[in-house]
Design a protein around this motif. Structure first.
Motif, PDB file in Angstrom:
ATOM      1  N   THR A 288      -6.857  -0.073   4.719  1.00 40.32           N
ATOM      2  CA  THR A 288      -6.379  -0.847   3.567  1.00 40.32           C
ATOM      3  C   THR A 288      -7.558  -1.306   2.708  1.00 40.32           C
ATOM      4  O   THR A 288      -7.515  -1.214   1.474  1.00 40.32           O
ATOM      5  N   ALA A 289      -8.610  -1.782   3.357  1.00 46.07           N
ATOM      6  CA  ALA A 289      -9.813  -2.198   2.625  1.00 46.07           C
ATOM      7  C   ALA A 289     -10.418  -1.011   1.870  1.00 46.07           C
ATOM      8  O   ALA A 289     -10.794  -1.141   0.693  1.00 46.07           O
ATOM      9  N   ILE A 290     -10.494   0.139   2.531  1.00 43.39           N
ATOM     10  CA  ILE A 290     -11.041   1.331   1.884  1.00 43.39           C
ATOM     11  C   ILE A 290     -10.189   1.714   0.674  1.00 43.39           C
ATOM     12  O   ILE A 290     -10.721   2.037  -0.393  1.00 43.39           O
ATOM     13  N   SER A 291      -8.866   1.664   0.829  1.00 47.77           N
ATOM     14  CA  SER A 291      -7.967   1.992  -0.292  1.00 47.77           C
ATOM     15  C   SER A 291      -8.257   1.119  -1.501  1.00 47.77           C
ATOM     16  O   SER A 291      -8.349   1.605  -2.635  1.00 47.77           O
ATOM     17  N   GLU A 292      -8.375  -0.165  -1.262  1.00 45.56           N
ATOM     18  CA  GLU A 292      -8.603  -1.099  -2.365  1.00 45.56           C
ATOM     19  C   GLU A 292      -9.952  -0.839  -3.026  1.00 45.56           C
ATOM     20  O   GLU A 292     -10.057  -0.795  -4.258  1.00 45.56           O
ATOM     21  N   LEU A 293     -10.992  -0.654  -2.224  1.00 41.51           N
ATOM     22  CA  LEU A 293     -12.328  -0.420  -2.774  1.00 41.51           C
ATOM     23  C   LEU A 293     -12.386   0.900  -3.538  1.00 41.51           C
ATOM     24  O   LEU A 293     -12.947   0.968  -4.643  1.00 41.51           O
ATOM     25  N   ALA A 294     -11.811   1.952  -2.967  1.00 42.10           N
ATOM     26  CA  ALA A 294     -11.826   3.269  -3.615  1.00 42.10           C
ATOM     27  C   ALA A 294     -10.993   3.248  -4.893  1.00 42.10           C
ATOM     28  O   ALA A 294     -11.388   3.827  -5.917  1.00 42.10           O
ATOM     29  N   ARG A 295      -9.848   2.572  -4.861  1.00 43.89           N
ATOM     30  CA  ARG A 295      -9.000   2.484  -6.052  1.00 43.89           C
ATOM     31  C   ARG A 295      -9.725   1.737  -7.176  1.00 43.89           C
ATOM     32  O   ARG A 295      -9.647   2.121  -8.348  1.00 43.89           O
TER      33      ARG A 295
ATOM     34  N   MET B  14      -9.877  -7.812  -4.145  1.00 45.10           N
ATOM     35  CA  MET B  14     -11.126  -8.211  -3.501  1.00 45.10           C
ATOM     36  C   MET B  14     -10.946  -9.354  -2.497  1.00 45.10           C
ATOM     37  O   MET B  14     -11.499  -9.291  -1.407  1.00 45.10           O
ATOM     38  N   PRO B  15     -10.176 -10.395  -2.820  1.00 50.17           N
ATOM     39  CA  PRO B  15      -9.968 -11.439  -1.807  1.00 50.17           C
ATOM     40  C   PRO B  15      -9.289 -10.880  -0.555  1.00 50.17           C
ATOM     41  O   PRO B  15      -9.595 -11.289   0.562  1.00 50.17           O
ATOM     42  N   GLY B  16      -8.390  -9.920  -0.765  1.00 54.82           N
ATOM     43  CA  GLY B  16      -7.714  -9.291   0.370  1.00 54.82           C
ATOM     44  C   GLY B  16      -8.677  -8.509   1.242  1.00 54.82           C
ATOM     45  O   GLY B  16      -8.622  -8.586   2.470  1.00 54.82           O
ATOM     46  N   VAL B  17      -9.570  -7.756   0.612  1.00 53.22           N
ATOM     47  CA  VAL B  17     -10.573  -7.003   1.367  1.00 53.22           C
ATOM     48  C   VAL B  17     -11.438  -7.966   2.176  1.00 53.22           C
ATOM     49  O   VAL B  17     -11.703  -7.747   3.358  1.00 53.22           O
ATOM     50  N   LYS B  18     -11.845  -9.050   1.548  1.00 51.51           N
ATOM     51  CA  LYS B  18     -12.682 -10.035   2.243  1.00 51.51           C
ATOM     52  C   LYS B  18     -11.961 -10.602   3.467  1.00 51.51           C
ATOM     53  O   LYS B  18     -12.571 -10.776   4.527  1.00 51.51           O
ATOM     54  N   ARG B  19     -10.663 -10.870   3.333  1.00 52.20           N
ATOM     55  CA  ARG B  19      -9.894 -11.399   4.471  1.00 52.20           C
ATOM     56  C   ARG B  19      -9.715 -10.371   5.588  1.00 52.20           C
ATOM     57  O   ARG B  19      -9.691 -10.730   6.758  1.00 52.20           O
ATOM     58  N   LEU B  20      -9.584  -9.103   5.218  1.00 52.55           N
ATOM     59  CA  LEU B  20      -9.364  -8.055   6.216  1.00 52.55           C
ATOM     60  C   LEU B  20     -10.608  -7.749   7.041  1.00 52.55           C
ATOM     61  O   LEU B  20     -10.504  -7.301   8.177  1.00 52.55           O
ATOM     62  N   MET B  21     -11.775  -7.969   6.463  1.00 50.75           N
ATOM     63  CA  MET B  21     -13.030  -7.592   7.098  1.00 50.75           C
ATOM     64  C   MET B  21     -13.760  -8.834   7.600  1.00 50.75           C
ATOM     65  O   MET B  21     -13.371  -9.956   7.295  1.00 50.75           O
ATOM     66  N   ASP B  22     -14.821  -8.624   8.395  1.00 53.19           N
ATOM     67  CA  ASP B  22     -15.576  -9.745   8.957  1.00 53.19           C
ATOM     68  C   ASP B  22     -16.715 -10.202   8.048  1.00 53.19           C
ATOM     69  O   ASP B  22     -17.025 -11.391   7.987  1.00 53.19           O
ATOM     70  N   ASP B  23     -17.360  -9.257   7.389  1.00 58.28           N
ATOM     71  CA  ASP B  23     -18.454  -9.560   6.467  1.00 58.28           C
ATOM     72  C   ASP B  23     -18.158  -8.854   5.152  1.00 58.28           C
ATOM     73  O   ASP B  23     -17.617  -7.745   5.147  1.00 58.28           O
ATOM     74  N   PHE B  24     -18.544  -9.489   4.048  1.00 61.83           N
ATOM     75  CA  PHE B  24     -18.214  -8.955   2.732  1.00 61.83           C
ATOM     76  C   PHE B  24     -19.286  -9.395   1.740  1.00 61.83           C
ATOM     77  O   PHE B  24     -19.621 -10.569   1.681  1.00 61.83           O
ATOM     78  N   ARG B  25     -19.831  -8.433   0.985  1.00 60.92           N
ATOM     79  CA  ARG B  25     -20.877  -8.769   0.016  1.00 60.92           C
ATOM     80  C   ARG B  25     -20.700  -7.906  -1.243  1.00 60.92           C
ATOM     81  O   ARG B  25     -20.470  -6.702  -1.156  1.00 60.92           O
TER      82      ARG B  25
END
Length: 133
Positions: A41-48, A104-115
Motif C-alpha cells: 500500500t505504501a509503495i502504491s501511494e509513493l509510486a502513484r 503521505m500521512p497514510g504512508v507514514k502511519r503504515l511504516m516505521d520510519d519515514f523521511r
C-alpha cells in the motif's frame, strides 16, 4: 552489501510492477501477509505520486539487516517539481489531486520510519522503512 532492486515509474503499469516487487521482497524477508499489505500500500501511494506529480521516477526496494534486525526500505525518487509545502502534504485530508488526502500521512502511519527530502525544481526522495518484528 545490501540487496537493492528497482522499478522505473513511467506508466500506471509500472506502479503494479513496483507493488509486486515490494510484496515479493517483503515475503522473502519474512513479513507476514498484513505487513506485506502495508508495504505494498505504501509503495502504491509513493509510486502513484511519482506518476501524478513528477511524471517519472523510481521506486527502489532495499533489504535491510541492522545487527540481525531485518527490514525493508522503500526509496521513492524523482526529478519533478519538488514538494512546495511538506507540512501541508503531511496533513490528513490534504489533496491536490481530488483524492481522499490519506497519501503521505497514510504512508507514514503504515511504516516505521519515514523521511522526505525535497527541493523545489530538483525533485523529491522519500524513504520509508518497515522493520520485521
Amino acid at each position: 552489501m545490501a540487496y537493492r532492486s528497482s522499478v522505473d515509474i513511467h506508466t500506471e503499469w509500472d506502479i503494479v510492477a513496483a507493488r509486486q516487487l515490494g510484496r515479493n521482497e517483503a515475503k522473502k524477508i519474512g513479513f507476514g501477509t498484513v505487513d506485506q499489505a502495508r508495504i505494498t500500500t505504501a509503495i502504491s501511494e509513493l509510486a502513484r505520486n511519482i506518476y501524478l506529480y513528477a511524471g517519472t521516477g523510481k521506486i527502489e526496494i532495499e533489504r535491510l539487516n541492522e545487527s540481525g534486525v531485518f527490514g525493508i526500505a522503500i526509496i521513492a525518487s524523482d526529478e519533478g517539481p519538488g514538494i512546495p509545502d511538506v507540512r501541508k502534504v503531511m496533513e490528513d485530508g490534504f489533496s491536490t489531486s481530488g483524492g481522499l488526502g490519506a497519501g503521505m500521512p497514510g504512508v507514514k502511519r503504515l511504516m516505521d520510519d519515514f523521511r522526505i527530502d525535497t527541493e523545489k525544481g530538483k525533485g523529491t526522495t522519500i524513504t520509508a522503512i518497515k522493520w520485521l518484528r
